[in-house]
Design an enzyme around this catalytic site. Structure first.
Site, mmCIF file in Angstrom:
data_model
loop_
_atom_site.group_PDB
_atom_site.id
_atom_site.type_symbol
_atom_site.label_atom_id
_atom_site.label_comp_id
_atom_site.label_asym_id
_atom_site.label_seq_id
_atom_site.Cartn_x
_atom_site.Cartn_y
_atom_site.Cartn_z
ATOM 1 N N SER A 172 0.843 -1.200 0.000
ATOM 2 C CA SER A 172 0.000 0.000 0.000
ATOM 3 C C SER A 172 0.874 1.243 0.000
ATOM 4 O O SER A 172 2.027 1.199 0.452
ATOM 5 C CB SER A 172 -0.869 0.005 1.268
ATOM 6 O OG SER A 172 -1.499 1.261 1.434
ATOM 7 N N TYR A 210 -2.590 -0.984 10.605
ATOM 8 C CA TYR A 210 -2.645 -1.279 9.172
ATOM 9 C C TYR A 210 -1.330 -0.942 8.485
ATOM 10 O O TYR A 210 -0.727 -1.759 7.780
ATOM 11 C CB TYR A 210 -3.793 -0.497 8.528
ATOM 12 C CG TYR A 210 -3.928 -0.695 7.024
ATOM 13 C CD1 TYR A 210 -4.529 -1.828 6.502
ATOM 14 C CD2 TYR A 210 -3.459 0.269 6.126
ATOM 15 C CE1 TYR A 210 -4.657 -2.014 5.124
ATOM 16 C CE2 TYR A 210 -3.580 0.097 4.744
ATOM 17 C CZ TYR A 210 -4.172 -1.045 4.251
ATOM 18 O OH TYR A 210 -4.289 -1.226 2.899
#
Ligand SMILES: NC(=O)c1ccc[n+]([C@@H]2O[C@H](COP(=O)([O-])OP(=O)(O)OC[C@H]3O[C@@H](n4cnc5c(N)ncnc54)[C@H](O)[C@@H]3O)[C@@H](O)[C@H]2O)c1
Ligand SMILES: [Zn+2]
Length: 683
Positions: free
Chosen positions: A560, A573
């Site tokens: 990401s 995360y």
């Protein structure tokens, strides 16, 4: 009735008969055999009636034949070809002549068997490859057996390679035997005829059933000899585990010359064959029916160890047998090739038999691999029938070679469309039932890969796979990436379904957005278990296969932008994403020596289709930015350098680019797919 009505009636009956005959595997093998009908139709040029032959064209399958799969030829012209026939040595030239007999340019290309259908003087003709008929056709005393079973109603026609001469032979035999309803074609199959479509079908079925009944009534009790000690089928679980453990090595063997997709079966017929004493002798004799040679090669590779042999011993022995197989195949090619023969097409086996475990078959795609396996089961049935009555005696090696390396077959191969970029590659995509993963699986399949869609929910995974394609293209299965046993089972299923594994996409993930003080240990563990630990588990299980296969491979991590970018409310995360990002570099460093490339993708702001955004995260982010949730994607786009919204397909494009041959020299790389986010520039 009008000519058009009559034409429709004849064609309709032919299609219905073909579909009925083709859908029972006892009648013919996949895409094997053909059926025809003769009738009249109006010649659009003169308005006069002309006699036509409608016959299954090249390549189609009788079970699914439609009118578009028929070739339509002028019967007068087709029969006139006999007057310019230059003799058996130049019979292949007649195939070009078929094009000058075509009635219009619609319809399929005429196959090599067109001459037989046109020349035989009956309104309806079937040519089929039934196991029972081929058993008689390959028995050493096939001619005598034919007389015994059928009297003079079915006549023996000695082996001859399909072509114009075989058509002439059968036509002459029929003329000399007006009482005959058909013939057994030595080493090959059967042909039957009738004045009506129903009579023809009845005659075909009579030959097939009478041959089967005769075999059932007269066969020796153990056609494959006594049971071999230690060669019986392993128990279910053990058999599957051993098959999965051997599959990567077997794929390496089948793919030495070019990469192959595989199919595994532990069908009763295969296990029974391998459990009996005569299987090594019979396997060596090879198959017989002309359809077989391109699909199964002349003979299989047979592991000559009992079912109880360890995986290590089996692998060591298979490696030796592979070298011997290659040398033998090369020698077979050299013995038989002439100056005009096409080049050798690779010396690896297409069928590998492992006692107690089953059969692995290979091809350029899953369908081809599966059908090769089906063909070898046909061959086993044929050998059982022939050995039960007498002795199996397939056609000579030189004739096998003349079919395998037939110029007409070579021309067909040359006409095949170029393979897609990811043809023969087998992909496992985690979290592929939704969002980005589903887009990746869809794209990889569209580029020719076989795809396993793995996700938490088996039904969703199966539904996503079904949207992508049939089971020869995509299958869905349940695999929680945090569960090592489940991941191993998923990798086993992958190698048993498609023969191996080449592309692994670590995509499964989920996202919690919380500030540090609200992030619980359970939140932290969940993020890290699914993404950091999950992709470690998947990469580890997959790497074993990639290394054993010796075909290189790709592992792609969907990390990401947040693996680089630091913002608030994202500790669990983003830390897990950073962990994944470093796995890319670590594994690129470790697996490079095996030709395995490991790369990553940093997406950002993929709202549409994403379960992460739909599951509440989107609403929260929208509230933070003060925009309606449905405008969140557009809002993210505004923050990018390119002002473009990122969709799951854009991430899938990057995965394809990484796995394609164009980036063959790239490993350890991350590609941002974020429409340009300065704060996440890689440096
Ligand atoms: N959507 C984005 O903007 C974005 C941005 C950067 C990275 N990513 C990453 O892309 C990946 C896919 O995200 P998405 O947006 O498509 O989300 P998604 O929720 O649509 O898809 C994720 C899939 O992973 C599955 N999954 C979750 N836990 C699993 C587990 N333990 N085992 C197996 N499967 C599991 C889910 O069932 C779901 O089908 C994730 O890793 C995500 O972090 C997404
Ligand atoms: Zn045939």
């Amino acid at each position: 009735m009008s000519t058009e009505g009559r034409e429709k009636g004849v064609v309709g009956e032919l299609i219905a008969r073909s579909n009925r005959l083709g859908s029972d595997p006892r009648n013919t093998n996949y895409a094997g055999g053909n059926a025809s009908a003769k009738g009249t139709a109006a010649d659009p040029v003169t308005g006069e009636d002309v006699e036509l032959l409608w016959v299954k064209g090249s390549g189609g399958h009788l079970a699914t034949l439609t009118p578009a799969g028929l070739a339509a030829l002028r019967l007068d012209r087709l029969r006139a070809l006999a007057s310019v026939y230059p003799g058996v040595d130049r019979e292949d030239e007649m195939v070009a002549g078929f094009d000058y007999c075509l009635h219009g340019k619609e319809g399929a290309a005429p196959s090599i068997d067109t001459a037989m259908h046109g020349l035989v003087g009956a309104a309806h003709v079937d040519h089929l490859h039934p196991d029972s008929g081929i058993a008689i056709a390959t028995a050493v005393d096939g001619e005598a057996l034919t007389k015994k079973i059928f009297g003079d109603t079915v006549v023996w026609v000695p082996w001859r390679r399909p072509g114009f001469q075989l058509g002439l032979d059968i036509a002459a035999m029929k003329d000399a035997n007006p009482q005959a309803i058909g013939c057994i074609l030595g080493g090959h199959g059967i042909t039957a005829w009738g004045d009506s479509s129903a009579e023809c079908e009845g005659n075909s079925l009579h030959i097939i059933e009478a041959a089967a009944a005769y075999i059932a009534g007269h066969s020796r009790p153990e056609p494959f000899g006594p049971v071999l000690d230690g060669y019986a089928a392993l128990p279910d679980q053990e058999r599957r585990a051993k098959a999965a453990a051997l599959a990567p090595t077997l794929r390496a063997i089948a793919s030495h010359d070019k990469p192959m997709v595989g199919h595994y079966t532990d069908a009763e017929a295969v296990l029974d064959f391998l459990a009996h004493a005569e299987h090594p002798r019979l396997a060596k004799l090879g198959t017989s029916c002309p359809d077989h040679f391109l699909r199964t090669k002349v003979k299989p590779l047979v592991l000559d160890l009992p079912a109880t042999a360890s995986v290590e011993d089996a692998i060591a022995r298979l490696t030796e047998l592979h070298s011997a197989y290659r040398a033998e195949y090369q020698a077979y090619y050299d013995r038989n090739a002439t100056r005009d023969s096409p080049a050798i097409r690779g010396a690896d086996p297409l069928i590998i038999l492992v006692p107690g475990v089953g059969m692995f078959s290979y091809g350029k795609d899953k369908q081809t691999a599966r059908v090769a396996g089906e063909f070898y089961v046909n061959a086993i049935n044929v050998m059982r029938g022939a050995e039960g009555l007498s002795t199996y005696a397939p056609i000579d090696e030189s004739e096998k070679f003349r079919i395998e390396y037939w110029a007409l077959e070579e021309a067909k191969l040359q006409r095949m469309p170029k393979p897609k970029p990811l043809a023969t590659r087998i992909a496992l995509v985690t979290g592929a039932a939704s969002g980005i993963g589903k887009a990746i699986a869809t794209r990889l399949a569209a580029e020719g890969a076989c795809v396993v869609v793995a996700d938490l929910d088996p039904d969703k995974a199966a539904a996503a796979a079904a949207e992508i394609g049939g089971t020869d293209v995509a299958v869905g299965l349940a695999a929680d990436v945090t569960d090592e046993a489940a991941v191993r089972a998923a990798v086993d299923t992958t190698v048993l379904t498609f023969g191996g594994l080449d592309l692994v996409v670590n995509n499964a993930g989920l996202s919690l957005s919380k500030p540090l003080l609200e992030t619980t240990v359970a939140d932290w563990d969940l993020q890290h278990n699914v993404m950091a630990k999950g992709s470690f588990i998947v990469s580890k299980a997959a790497a074993r296969v990639l290394i054993e296969q010796k075909l290189g491979g790709d592992i792609v991590y969907i990390s990401s932008k947040n693996s680089i970018f630091a913002g608030p409310s994202n500790i669990a995360y983003s830390a897990a994403k950073a962990d994944q990002a470093h796995q890319v570099r670590l594994l690129a460093a470790e697996l490079g020596e095996h030709g395995v490339r490991v790369n990553g993708i940093n997406p950002d702001g993929v709202v549409r289709g994403s379960g992460i955004f739909a599951g509440g995260w989107g609403a929260k982010r929208a509230a933070v930015y003060g925009v309606p949730e449905e405008e969140l994607g557009a809002h993210y786009a505004k923050r990018t350098l390119l002002k473009r919204e990122v969709l799951p397909e854009h991430v899938a494009n990057a995965v394809f680019a990484l796995c394609s041959a164009d980036l063959s020299h790239t490993t350890g790389l991350h590609i941002p797919v974020d429409a340009g986010v300065t704060a996440a520039f890689l440096r």
